[in-house]
Design a protein around this motif. Structure first.
Motif, PDB file in Angstrom:
ATOM      1  N   GLN A   1       2.690   5.348   0.956  1.00  0.00           N
ATOM      2  CA  GLN A   1       2.317   4.215   0.108  1.00  0.00           C
ATOM      3  C   GLN A   1       1.035   4.505  -0.672  1.00  0.00           C
ATOM      4  O   GLN A   1       0.907   4.100  -1.840  1.00  0.00           O
ATOM      5  N   ARG A   2       0.099   5.229  -0.060  1.00  0.00           N
ATOM      6  CA  ARG A   2      -1.136   5.589  -0.780  1.00  0.00           C
ATOM      7  C   ARG A   2      -0.848   6.585  -1.903  1.00  0.00           C
ATOM      8  O   ARG A   2      -1.473   6.530  -2.967  1.00  0.00           O
ATOM      9  N   LEU A   3       0.087   7.502  -1.664  1.00  0.00           N
ATOM     10  CA  LEU A   3       0.495   8.403  -2.749  1.00  0.00           C
ATOM     11  C   LEU A   3       1.074   7.600  -3.907  1.00  0.00           C
ATOM     12  O   LEU A   3       0.781   7.859  -5.076  1.00  0.00           O
ATOM     13  N   ARG A   4       1.907   6.622  -3.580  1.00  0.00           N
ATOM     14  CA  ARG A   4       2.498   5.758  -4.600  1.00  0.00           C
ATOM     15  C   ARG A   4       1.416   5.036  -5.401  1.00  0.00           C
ATOM     16  O   ARG A   4       1.514   4.881  -6.618  1.00  0.00           O
ATOM     17  N   GLU A   5       0.356   4.607  -4.717  1.00  0.00           N
ATOM     18  CA  GLU A   5      -0.712   3.849  -5.381  1.00  0.00           C
ATOM     19  C   GLU A   5      -1.477   4.687  -6.401  1.00  0.00           C
ATOM     20  O   GLU A   5      -1.922   4.165  -7.423  1.00  0.00           O
TER      21      GLU A   5
END
Length: 377
Positions: A291-295
């Motif tokens: 999810q942090r990569l997505r952000e």
């Protein structure tokens, strides 16, 4: 075929200016069938890829960008005019079958052997041998033999700049060969990864030490590929944050790879392709990390690593993945998208024919329709 409005795997997807009919990716898989001499893509490879054109996107097997970038016997290059012409046959066959394909551009760095490099030592960020890592070379009987990777030498500064130019030219060659885009292999312990990961990079110049310096080569190569293709949206990057394959490891992978994704987002590449560790007892990649990569990355996110249909659909519904790669299942199932759509059983693959050889274990796996015909016969 009309899209299935209920199945996330079969939703169309816009990858920049390229329209994909589904979310299923055939990821890069070395098969070592290039013609000799010259490591030239051939008609057999064209047939293999065209059989699998039902994938939303195919990413070719790793194709080396220069003679020092080669690390395994019978792998194709994209360095000579003959190799480019060979790849043109492959892309023409895929496009005729309605498919789309990116070329995976590859420099193995230290994961090679002097016998593959005309007696030269492999090159890397640092003169650090990948202990216990084997590569395969051609034996006299025509079968691959596995040998310890040779000790590398550290690249000089001017050589790093030359390799960046070679990547740019390889991207130009890929577009001339008819590919729809390119993917940089920056994962699994190969050359780019040997700069990114703290455990493999012992340099003290602008390409080593700090995180910013360790990511410099990745960023400069990504920019060169954007220039070589003429469209940064047609550039993808494969990363492996938690994979310790081939002797590469990082002391703080989450920090390192979040920073890498942010950098790639600033450059504007079309996608990041995450190779998850997929061996027994491999570390799970936490959903929070994904999810942090997505952000931090605004482009498409592809994930590959032991996904079945159920796991793939869950990843797409949860939103941290846009596309899912199915590696081993595509080896033995040329019509894998149809099998996933209908819930049909999968053919098992033959491990003995994965690397090298002829059409056996490459183009002779039956489709569902062929299996049904055989039952009726």
């Amino acid at each position: 075929m009309m899209p299935d409005t209920q199945d996330p795997l079969f939703q169309p997807y816009s990858l920049g200016s390229l329209e994909l009919p589904n979310r299923i990716v055939m990821p890069p898989m070395t098969r070592s069938r290039a013609s000799q001499p010259g490591d030239v893509p051939n008609d057999l490879m064209a047939e293999y890829y065209a059989q699998r054109a039902g994938a939303g996107l195919i990413i070719s097997e790793g194709t080396w960008i220069s003679p020092l970038g080669k690390g395994y016997a019978w792998t194709p290059g994209i360095h000579t005019p003959t190799q480019v012409a060979g790849w043109r046959k492959v892309t023409k066959a895929i496009h005729a079958a309605g498919g789309r394909i990116f070329a995976q551009l590859w420099h193995v760095g230290r994961l090679s052997h002097i016998s593959l490099l005309d007696g030269q030592a492999p090159v890397s960020s640092t003169a650090l041998q990948a202990e216990g890592v084997n590569v395969f070379i051609a034996e006299g009987d025509g079968k691959p033999g596995f040998v310890q990777a040779s000790k590398p030498r550290a690249l000089k500064l001017e050589e790093i700049h030359t390799i960046i130019d070679e990547f740019r030219q390889a991207a130009r060659n890929a577009m001339a060969a008819g590919f729809d885009g390119v993917e940089l292999h920056a994962a699994n312990g190969y050359l780019i990864n040997q700069f990114i990961d703290s455990g493999a990079n012992g340099r003290s110049d602008e390409y080593g030490g700090s995180l910013e310096n360790r990511l410099r080569f990745l960023g400069e190569v990504a920019q060169a590929l954007a220039e070589g293709t003429g469209d940064k949206g047609r550039v993808g990057i494969r990363l492996a944050p938690l994979t310790t394959l081939n002797g590469c490891f990082d002391d703080d992978p989450e920090t390192t790879y979040i920073a890498a994704a942010k950098l790639l987002g600033e450059i504007g590449v079309g996608y990041i392709h995450i190779a998850e560790a997929d061996w027994d007892d491999a570390p799970d990649m936490p959903v929070g990390f994904k999810q942090r990569l997505r952000e931090v990355f605004p482009g498409a996110m592809i994930y590959a690593g032991h996904y079945n249909a159920e796991r793939a659909r869950a990843a797409l519904r949860e939103g941290w993945a846009d596309l899912i790669g199915f590696g081993r299942p595509f080896v033995a199932n040329p019509d894998l998208p149809e099998r996933l759509r209908t819930g049909a059983s999968l053919n098992p693959h033959d491990r003995d024919t994965l690397f090298g050889g002829d059409e056996r274990g490459l183009t002779d796996y039956p489709t569902l329709a062929q299996s049904a015909e055989n039952l009726e016969a």
